[in-house]
Design a protein around this motif. Sequence first.
Motif, PDB file in Angstrom:
ATOM      1  N   GLU A   1       0.808  -1.227   0.000  1.00 43.98           N
ATOM      2  CA  GLU A   1       0.000   0.000   0.000  1.00 43.98           C
ATOM      3  C   GLU A   1       0.841   1.277   0.000  1.00 43.98           C
ATOM      4  O   GLU A   1       0.621   2.165  -0.801  1.00 43.98           O
ATOM      5  N   GLY A   2       1.766   1.380   0.911  1.00 44.32           N
ATOM      6  CA  GLY A   2       2.571   2.609   0.972  1.00 44.32           C
ATOM      7  C   GLY A   2       1.728   3.825   1.278  1.00 44.32           C
ATOM      8  O   GLY A   2       1.774   4.835   0.572  1.00 44.32           O
ATOM      9  N   ALA A   3       0.963   3.750   2.383  1.00 41.89           N
ATOM     10  CA  ALA A   3      -0.030   4.787   2.680  1.00 41.89           C
ATOM     11  C   ALA A   3       0.561   6.185   2.824  1.00 41.89           C
ATOM     12  O   ALA A   3      -0.095   7.170   2.530  1.00 41.89           O
ATOM     13  N   CYS A   4       1.789   6.296   3.287  1.00 44.77           N
ATOM     14  CA  CYS A   4       2.356   7.642   3.496  1.00 44.77           C
ATOM     15  C   CYS A   4       3.199   8.086   2.305  1.00 44.77           C
ATOM     16  O   CYS A   4       3.855   9.130   2.361  1.00 44.77           O
ATOM     17  N   GLY A   5       3.191   7.307   1.251  1.00 46.72           N
ATOM     18  CA  GLY A   5       3.928   7.698   0.051  1.00 46.72           C
ATOM     19  C   GLY A   5       5.438   7.577   0.204  1.00 46.72           C
ATOM     20  O   GLY A   5       6.191   8.237  -0.498  1.00 46.72           O
ATOM     21  N   GLY A   6       5.885   6.753   1.137  1.00 41.05           N
ATOM     22  CA  GLY A   6       7.324   6.515   1.272  1.00 41.05           C
ATOM     23  C   GLY A   6       8.029   7.499   2.174  1.00 41.05           C
ATOM     24  O   GLY A   6       9.244   7.659   2.084  1.00 41.05           O
ATOM     25  N   SER A   7       7.272   8.175   3.055  1.00 39.59           N
ATOM     26  CA  SER A   7       7.918   9.165   3.924  1.00 39.59           C
ATOM     27  C   SER A   7       8.189   8.618   5.325  1.00 39.59           C
ATOM     28  O   SER A   7       8.353   9.401   6.265  1.00 39.59           O
ATOM     29  N   CYS A   8       8.206   7.319   5.467  1.00 36.90           N
ATOM     30  CA  CYS A   8       8.533   6.672   6.741  1.00 36.90           C
ATOM     31  C   CYS A   8       7.574   7.104   7.860  1.00 36.90           C
ATOM     32  O   CYS A   8       7.999   7.389   8.976  1.00 36.90           O
ATOM     33  N   ALA A   9       6.294   7.178   7.514  1.00 32.58           N
ATOM     34  CA  ALA A   9       5.310   7.608   8.517  1.00 32.58           C
ATOM     35  C   ALA A   9       4.150   6.621   8.639  1.00 32.58           C
ATOM     36  O   ALA A   9       3.083   6.971   9.117  1.00 32.58           O
ATOM     37  N   CYS A  10       4.347   5.386   8.198  1.00 35.04           N
ATOM     38  CA  CYS A  10       3.331   4.351   8.373  1.00 35.04           C
ATOM     39  C   CYS A  10       4.068   3.009   8.389  1.00 35.04           C
ATOM     40  O   CYS A  10       5.298   2.980   8.411  1.00 35.04           O
TER      41      CYS A  10
ATOM     42  N   THR B   1       2.738   0.351   6.282  1.00 37.17           N
ATOM     43  CA  THR B   1       2.041  -0.441   5.260  1.00 37.17           C
ATOM     44  C   THR B   1       2.962  -0.927   4.141  1.00 37.17           C
ATOM     45  O   THR B   1       2.486  -1.559   3.209  1.00 37.17           O
ATOM     46  N   CYS B   2       4.245  -0.615   4.230  1.00 35.07           N
ATOM     47  CA  CYS B   2       5.199  -1.142   3.245  1.00 35.07           C
ATOM     48  C   CYS B   2       6.103  -2.181   3.903  1.00 35.07           C
ATOM     49  O   CYS B   2       7.195  -2.445   3.416  1.00 35.07           O
ATOM     50  N   HIS B   3       5.616  -2.756   4.998  1.00 36.24           N
ATOM     51  CA  HIS B   3       6.389  -3.743   5.761  1.00 36.24           C
ATOM     52  C   HIS B   3       6.752  -4.942   4.872  1.00 36.24           C
ATOM     53  O   HIS B   3       5.894  -5.501   4.198  1.00 36.24           O
TER      54      HIS B   3
ATOM     55  N   ARG C   1      11.669  -4.997   7.623  1.00 36.74           N
ATOM     56  CA  ARG C   1      12.083  -3.647   7.195  1.00 36.74           C
ATOM     57  C   ARG C   1      10.887  -2.954   6.560  1.00 36.74           C
ATOM     58  O   ARG C   1       9.883  -3.581   6.228  1.00 36.74           O
ATOM     59  N   LEU C   2      11.016  -1.639   6.400  1.00 38.74           N
ATOM     60  CA  LEU C   2      10.009  -0.900   5.629  1.00 38.74           C
ATOM     61  C   LEU C   2      10.510  -0.832   4.193  1.00 38.74           C
ATOM     62  O   LEU C   2      11.632  -0.353   3.942  1.00 38.74           O
ATOM     63  N   GLY C   3       9.663  -1.269   3.277  1.00 34.24           N
ATOM     64  CA  GLY C   3      10.088  -1.353   1.879  1.00 34.24           C
ATOM     65  C   GLY C   3      10.556  -0.024   1.305  1.00 34.24           C
ATOM     66  O   GLY C   3      11.483   0.023   0.496  1.00 34.24           O
ATOM     67  N   CYS C   4       9.929   1.062   1.747  1.00 35.01           N
ATOM     68  CA  CYS C   4      10.297   2.363   1.164  1.00 35.01           C
ATOM     69  C   CYS C   4      11.676   2.817   1.610  1.00 35.01           C
ATOM     70  O   CYS C   4      12.248   3.742   1.037  1.00 35.01           O
ATOM     71  N   GLN C   5      12.208   2.175   2.653  1.00 38.90           N
ATOM     72  CA  GLN C   5      13.511   2.597   3.180  1.00 38.90           C
ATOM     73  C   GLN C   5      14.656   1.701   2.686  1.00 38.90           C
ATOM     74  O   GLN C   5      15.811   1.946   3.016  1.00 38.90           O
TER      75      GLN C   5
HETATM   76  S1  FES Z   1       5.215   3.804   2.738  1.00 38.77           S
HETATM   77 FE1  FES Z   1       4.840   4.539   4.707  1.00 38.77          FE
HETATM   78  S2  FES Z   1       6.620   3.981   5.736  1.00 38.77           S
HETATM   79 FE2  FES Z   1       6.966   3.164   3.796  1.00 38.77          FE
END
Ligand code: FES
Length: 191
Positions: A112-121, A123-125, A159-163
């Motif tokens: 999902e990436g609910a926060c758009g990759g800003s490390c604030a959720c 959902t990219c676990h 890990r968080l996928g966006c990171q």
């Molecule tokens: S998309 Fe929200 S922390 Fe990765």
Amino acid sequence: MSTPRVLRQSLQRLAQHARCYSKTTTTTAPLRTQPQRLPTAWSTTTQLSASASARRSLSTSSALQHGHVDPPKPGEELYVTFIDKDNQTHRLAVSEGDNLLDIAQAHDLEMEGACGGSCACSTCHVIVQDQDMYDRMPEPDDDENDMLDLAFGLTETSRLGCQVHMTKELDGLVVKLPSMTRNLQASDFKS
Ligand code: FES
């Protein structure tokens, strides 16, 4: 002798009230005039989503809204494999520097990436399948650890996928998407 002074004071008070009254009526009058008009091109849906976004600063978004990645140049491909919730594997050729959220979304995988990759959720676990590969990654920072604490089904190699950005050292990485994600976001904890 005192009557004219009393009279003058009364007149002054009356004049003061009159000024206050006139100020009040002029400042409040615009509030009672026409309601604000929205541009005619706005649809009801647009108006509803505008008011919804005013209520919530972060929102969920479809997988296709994010995640543009360029195809890797020939000879420079790195490989990452996603294991989805149905245990299907997806081996993808990607470029150095791409993050796992963008890669997953660009290939229509369910992240999902609910926060758009800003490390604030959370959902990219993702769960890294190999401890050695996990150890090659830069350590998660405090923000990522805070969000990981909210993740459903947290593991030692989560890990968080966006990171996570692909590097040559991570060529051959395998990650699993958890069966569920929990959509708690940093903003949910602000007063
Ligand atoms: S998309 Fe929200 S922390 Fe990765």
